[in-house]
Design an enzyme around this catalytic site. Structure first.
Site, PDB file in Angstrom:
ATOM      1  N   ASP A 333       0.865  -1.187   0.000  1.00  0.00           N
ATOM      2  CA  ASP A 333       0.000   0.000   0.000  1.00  0.00           C
ATOM      3  C   ASP A 333       0.889   1.220   0.000  1.00  0.00           C
ATOM      4  OD1 ASP A 333      -2.354  -1.388   0.320  1.00  0.00           O
ATOM      5  OD2 ASP A 333      -2.215  -1.394   2.496  1.00  0.00           O
ATOM      6  N   ASN A 716      30.802 -34.783  13.682  1.00  0.00           N
ATOM      7  CA  ASN A 716      30.483 -36.207  13.608  1.00  0.00           C
ATOM      8  C   ASN A 716      31.642 -37.030  13.055  1.00  0.00           C
ATOM      9  OD1 ASN A 716      28.046 -35.544  14.526  1.00  0.00           O
ATOM     10  ND2 ASN A 716      26.927 -35.909  12.643  1.00  0.00           N
TER      11      ASN A 716
HETATM   12  P1  ATP Z   1      -3.476   3.138   0.065  1.00  0.00           P
HETATM   13  O1  ATP Z   1      -4.398   2.200  -0.638  1.00  0.00           O
HETATM   14  O2  ATP Z   1      -2.154   3.165  -0.534  1.00  0.00           O
HETATM   15  O3  ATP Z   1      -3.455   2.989   1.539  1.00  0.00           O
HETATM   16  P2  ATP Z   1      -5.302   5.334   0.138  1.00  0.00           P
HETATM   17  O4  ATP Z   1      -5.410   5.596   1.585  1.00  0.00           O
HETATM   18  O5  ATP Z   1      -5.350   6.550  -0.747  1.00  0.00           O
HETATM   19  O6  ATP Z   1      -4.007   4.606  -0.268  1.00  0.00           O
HETATM   20  P3  ATP Z   1      -7.890   4.188   0.298  1.00  0.00           P
HETATM   21  O7  ATP Z   1      -7.896   4.219   1.762  1.00  0.00           O
HETATM   22  O8  ATP Z   1      -8.485   3.039  -0.438  1.00  0.00           O
HETATM   23  O9  ATP Z   1      -6.436   4.330  -0.266  1.00  0.00           O
HETATM   24  O10 ATP Z   1      -8.570   5.530  -0.168  1.00  0.00           O
HETATM   25  C1  ATP Z   1      -8.822   5.757  -1.524  1.00  0.00           C
HETATM   26  C2  ATP Z   1      -9.279   7.157  -1.707  1.00  0.00           C
HETATM   27  O11 ATP Z   1     -10.481   7.362  -0.975  1.00  0.00           O
HETATM   28  C3  ATP Z   1      -8.297   8.206  -1.193  1.00  0.00           C
HETATM   29  O12 ATP Z   1      -7.365   8.545  -2.164  1.00  0.00           O
HETATM   30  C4  ATP Z   1      -9.213   9.365  -0.846  1.00  0.00           C
HETATM   31  O13 ATP Z   1      -9.453  10.147  -1.984  1.00  0.00           O
HETATM   32  C5  ATP Z   1     -10.499   8.675  -0.443  1.00  0.00           C
HETATM   33  N1  ATP Z   1     -10.639   8.614   1.016  1.00  0.00           N
HETATM   34  C6  ATP Z   1      -9.741   8.164   1.900  1.00  0.00           C
HETATM   35  N2  ATP Z   1     -10.209   8.245   3.142  1.00  0.00           N
HETATM   36  C7  ATP Z   1     -11.446   8.749   3.072  1.00  0.00           C
HETATM   37  C8  ATP Z   1     -12.479   9.055   4.014  1.00  0.00           C
HETATM   38  N3  ATP Z   1     -12.329   8.858   5.328  1.00  0.00           N
HETATM   39  N4  ATP Z   1     -13.641   9.558   3.556  1.00  0.00           N
HETATM   40  C9  ATP Z   1     -13.814   9.733   2.244  1.00  0.00           C
HETATM   41  N5  ATP Z   1     -12.907   9.466   1.314  1.00  0.00           N
HETATM   42  C10 ATP Z   1     -11.734   8.986   1.692  1.00  0.00           C
END
Ligand code: ATP
Length: 926
Positions: A333, A716
């Site tokens: 990730d 051994n």
């Molecule tokens: P990685 O997969 O490398 O950990 P990441 O955190 O960007 O990266 P996800 O957690 O799947 O991956 O998030 C994908 C996208 O969703 C993010 O790039 C962001 O735009 C959006 N996102 C992340 N957190 C939130 C949240 N709490 N609420 C709404 N959207 C979010």
């Protein structure tokens, strides 16, 4: 489940929430801390003991019943009955000492493994004294109120309320693999655990959120009851253990065959009496059986896991140590693993205006570091709207730290960054939440990459607030807020938004988009109940408001860690939910890929056939905007290419990929319980660099095992050689090494420095070599040749020479042919001494494979030196204690003899250093 338990569950399910709360003497403010403390004393800790420990006595006795031990017991009896009482007692004593030692090793390994388990506490969010706080799962008591979200392991049996789209995986209880829907209202269901408003300990949340009131903890939960009934311990045998077991069996078989041949030769060729022929053959058998191998290996693996834990990598089973060393690909990730998860808001972008808000503070896991800047909130409707969404559509709590204390985050750094941003603009989130009470939440999930809430406006109508990835937002927005006015979102607007987003992404910035929709007038949801708002009907026809960008810098250690991986021929594949351009910008900055790397997005991945994907993962590739399900396919295709794959994950949907990977790695800080459960390794600091350290440690442990094996096996040959001399001379030359002396070397002196080899530090260059092939064996050709030919033969020649050297001094040839008397005892003492001193050289020589021992420091491994000192002390005790002299057929040595012995290791060590030097030179020329 008995009937009365079933009735109790349905009573709890049908009760009103108020009466249940009064039954458990709690309120919506939760328990008071004092009350909770008292209940903890009364009901005990909330733990389930699923594994019944085997009786310690049984484990102890097991160490005295191995094939080798039984052989020694029988030999002791035979020796005793053939009139060699002292020998019998000595054999038994050695056997007892050996058994105790192996029990100690087993115990130490178990202790090391148990201590790792304690390093992984699970937490639960409870309401106590009216405040939300995080406590350890064990502290949960009946009457506690707690909250659940996707990925949580359910910590106790509880009646749920405030439930939103809750789905629970109850397979651990019911065997049913499909998640079940849960809800606030009681519905009659059939089956044992059919109560839809009750959740059970030991199950997990697959999606949605809920609150719960605990009514059973620990062993009184349904899971606890079942665990009690089925308590049994399955002994898992790992491939490495299997290989070692097989090796031990093969060597034992060889030893017994050689022993039998020697026994027959002694009777028919040398014409020795049966009993002494048996004892003679026993020497051969003892010399060849690699007793103590398995406990020593287990201990050294367990110690390896402890060292990894110090480097923030917790392994759940010893087997993974071996696999780690073989890893060829890491699917990682981005956010929080490669980067710091330290979100700093940089820009707010609206269609009509942009704000640079850099320097308003950064937000990291668990804490906030506040910078000085403040946002001046102008009277600007669009900005107000965006900040309003950022405040309300947010589940994270940021508590202000007291003086000199960092503020604490209960939630995610991304959302914490938004809270701080809005605070800097003077918005009080508690006040806003009271003004616009939340009616429902459509929680974030990494598939749709959106999170929405429905709040009640002051006019009483619902309003939907959504935040998420821009690509997802643009799919659900058809209008835009432009200088306070809502108008249609045009193609030109879309282009403009995408262009600015691309510009930010190229700088490696992460973006979040915001939108809303008022449920008024003709809205199809206007007359619907809040319960019927779903992702499908709520997240559509939204009004786009704007973007917020955040920077999340790479971890400082990452650059070196990535370089190390490349040197070690380990490929890194970034698999991220973030946008392709941001992903590429970070990947090239860190050095994971060049800018020629192919970027494959989740939707492109869906179009690729398995064959195409299998080809794609062979080259430089980055996966962006992917869902966790895609990760499973990526891991599988890498494996199809013959790779050994380590994959990281944190969310509930990452579990299949974590299970599929050869090494599933969950994030200890941000990871869900489900991910941690599915993983083989947990990173306590969520840091990619810790994976690389663990791989290095994995490679080192394996190499140390090989060094240990080489060391054990090479003695051994000199142990067996004297018996061959005895046979070849038809018994004319008496045994240069008695059976008791063989036992001394094999079960005593030999093992002491070997323990030190198990904890040897990484040899320089361990990460410059490609990963070990999967089908390679611990005992390979080079070890066999080194052990039996190089080290073994040389030590045999030296020890036999030592025997004849003493004979020569004391009047050759007459003494040489006498199998008794002081002269003979002195000669055998010298053979024993020579073997011990050859082993000292071997211990040093085994420390490295091709590096010079001086490069890792001659004295850097204290345990080996302690082992050597202990070995010499034991030898001295055996030759200077009169009573032991008789049993072990030893005599004190004079200065010349000691000098002879001390001279042995030096040339052996220097010659091996020379050999290693030439190997290094040849390698560097190739
Ligand atoms: P990685 O997969 O490398 O950990 P990441 O955190 O960007 O990266 P996800 O957690 O799947 O991956 O998030 C994908 C996208 O969703 C993010 O790039 C962001 O735009 C959006 N996102 C992340 N957190 C939130 C949240 N709490 N609420 C709404 N959207 C979010």
């Amino acid at each position: 489940m008995k009937n009365n338990e079933s009735t109790k569950l349905s009573e709890i399910a049908q009760k009103s929430l108020a009466s249940l709360m009064s039954d458990y003497q709690t309120t919506s403010q939760g328990l008071t801390q004092t009350d909770a403390d008292n209940r903890l004393k009364k009901y005990g800790e909330n733990t389930i003991q699923t594994v019944k420990k085997r009786s310690e006595l049984f484990v102890f006795i097991e160490n005295f019943t191995s094939m080798m031990a039984i052989l020694l017991w029988v030999s002791g009896i035979i020796a005793t009955f053939s009139g060699m009482l002292e020998l019998g007692i000595a054999i038994w004593t050695v056997n007892v000492i050996n058994g105790c030692f192996s029990y100690w090793q087993q115990h130490a390994a178990q202790k090391a493994t148990d201590s790792l388990k304690k390093m992984l506490p699970s937490y639960v969010k409870v309401t106590r004294n009216g405040k939300i706080k995080q406590i350890r799962e064990e502290e949960l008591v009946p009457g506690d109120l707690f909250t659940l979200q996707a990925g949580d392991a359910i910590p106790a049996d509880a009646r749920i309320f405030n439930c939103s789209n809750l789905q629970v995986d109850e397979s651990s209880l019911t065997g049913e693999s499909l998640p079940v829907d849960k809800g606030n209202q009681y519905q009659q269901g059939d089956g044992k655990f059919a109560q839809n408003n009750i959740v059970f300990a030991g199950t997990t949340v697959t999606s949605g959120t809920a609150s719960g009131i605990v009514f059973a903890t620990g062993m009184t939960t349904e899971f606890g009851r079942i665990a009690q009934l089925t308590q049994n311990q399955k002994k898992v045998i790992y491939p490495l253990q299997r290989e070692l077991n097989q090796l031990t069996r093969q060597l034992t078989l060889i030893a017994i065959s050689i022993g039998t041949v020697f026994f027959l030769l002694a009777i028919f060729f040398v014409h020795s009496p049966i009993a002494s022929s048996f004892i003679f053959a026993l020497g051969m058998i003892v010399a060849f059986i690699p007793e103590g191998l398995l406990p020593t290996v287990t201990l050294s693996l367990a110690q390896g896991t402890q060292r990894m834990a110090k480097h923030h990598a917790l392994l759940k089973n010893l087997n993974s140590v071996e696999t780690l060393g073989e890893t060829t690909v890491i699917c990682s990730d981005k956010t929080g693993t490669l980067t710091q998860n330290q979100m700093t808001v940089n820009h707010i972008w609206l269609i009509s205006k942009q704000y640079d808000v850099s320097g308003t503070g950064y937000f990291t896991n668990g804490s906030v570091s506040s910078a000085s800047g403040n946002i001046i909130l102008e009277e600007e409707a669009d900005l107000r709207e965006l900040l309003q969404i950022a405040t309300l559509d947010n589940d994270t709590e940021v508590t202000e730290g007291k003086e000199n204390e960092k503020s604490k985050i209960l939630g995610t750094p991304t959302e914490a960054a938004l809270i701080i941003l809005t605070r800097k603009a003077g918005i009080d989130s508690q006040h806003e939440n009271q003004k616009f009470p939340r009616l429902k939440e459509l929680p974030f999930d990494s598939n749709r990459k959106l999170m929405s809430i429905i709040s009640k406006t002051q006019t009483g109508t619902p309003i939907i607030y959504t935040k998420g990835a821009l690509s997802s937002e643009l799919q659900i927005c058809d209008q835009i807020l432009d200088a306070g006015q809502i108008r249609a979102l045009t193609e030109a607007d879309r282009k403009k938004i995408l262009a600015i987003n691309e510009k930010y992404a190229r700088e490696g910035l992460r973006s979040l988009a915001f939108s809303f929709r008022k449920v008024v007038d003709q809205d199809p949801l206007m007359d619907q109940k809040i319960d019927s708002y779903t992702i499908e009907n709520a997240e559509r026809h939204m009004v786009f408001v704007g973007l917020v960008t955040m920077s999340d810098p790479p971890r400082p250690e990452i650059f070196d860690a990535v370089k190390k991986c490349h040197h070690a021929s380990i490929k890194i594949i970034m698999v991220t939910g973030d946008s392709p351009i941001t992903a590429k910008s970070i990947a090239t900055k860190i050095g994971i890929t060049s800018d020629k790397a192919r970027i494959i997005t989740g939707s492109e991945l869906d179009q690729l056939s398995d064959d195409d994907l299998q080809r794609a993962v062979k080259d430089e590739v980055i996966f962006a905007r992917v869902a966790p399900e895609h990760k499973f396919r990526i891991v599988s295709m890498c494996q199809k290419n013959g790779e050994i794959v380590a994959s990281t994950g944190d969310g509930v949907n990452d579990a299949p990929a974590l299970k599929r990977a050869d090494i599933g790695i969950a994030m200890g800080v941000t990871g869900t319980d489900v991910a941690k459960d599915a993983a083989d390794m947990i990173l306590t600091d969520d840091n990619f660099a810790s994976i690389v350290s663990a791989i290095e440690e994995g490679r080192t442990v394996y190499k140390n095992l090989q060094k240990f094996l080489l060391y054990i096996l090479n003695s051994n040959v000199p142990e067996a050689a004297p018996s061959i001399v005895f046979l070849l001379t038809k018994g004319l030359v008496p045994l240069p090494l008695t059976v008791m002396q063989i036992l001394t070397v094999d079960l005593g002196t030999d093992l002491l420095p070997a323990l030190g080899l198990g904890v040897e530090k990484s040899e320089p260059g361990v990460m410059d070599l490609p990963p070990r092939p999967r089908d390679s064996h611990l005992l390979n050709k080079s070890i066999i040749i080194k052990a039996f030919v190089l080290y073994g033969l040389v030590a045999s020649i030296i020890s036999i020479c030592a025997y004849f050297f003493v004979n020569y001094i004391h009047g050759w040839p007459s003494v040489a042919l006498m199998a008794s008397g002081a002269g003979y005892a002195k000669a055998t003492t010298m053979t024993l001494g020579a073997i011990i001193f050859c082993q000292i050289a071997a211990a040093m020589n085994c420390r490295t494979q091709i590096s010079s021992v001086f490069s890792i420091g001659l004295f850097s491994n204290r345990r080996i030196w302690l082992g050597i000192i202990a070995e010499l002390a034991l030898f001295a005790v055996l030759i200077y204690t009169p009573f032991l002299q008789e049993i072990f057929n030893t005599q004190p040595l004079n200065l010349v003899e000691w000098f002879f012995l001390f001279c042995i290791p030096i040339p052996l060590f220097l010659l091996e250093e020379l050999r290693k030097f030439f190997v290094r030179r040849t390698k560097s020329h190739n």
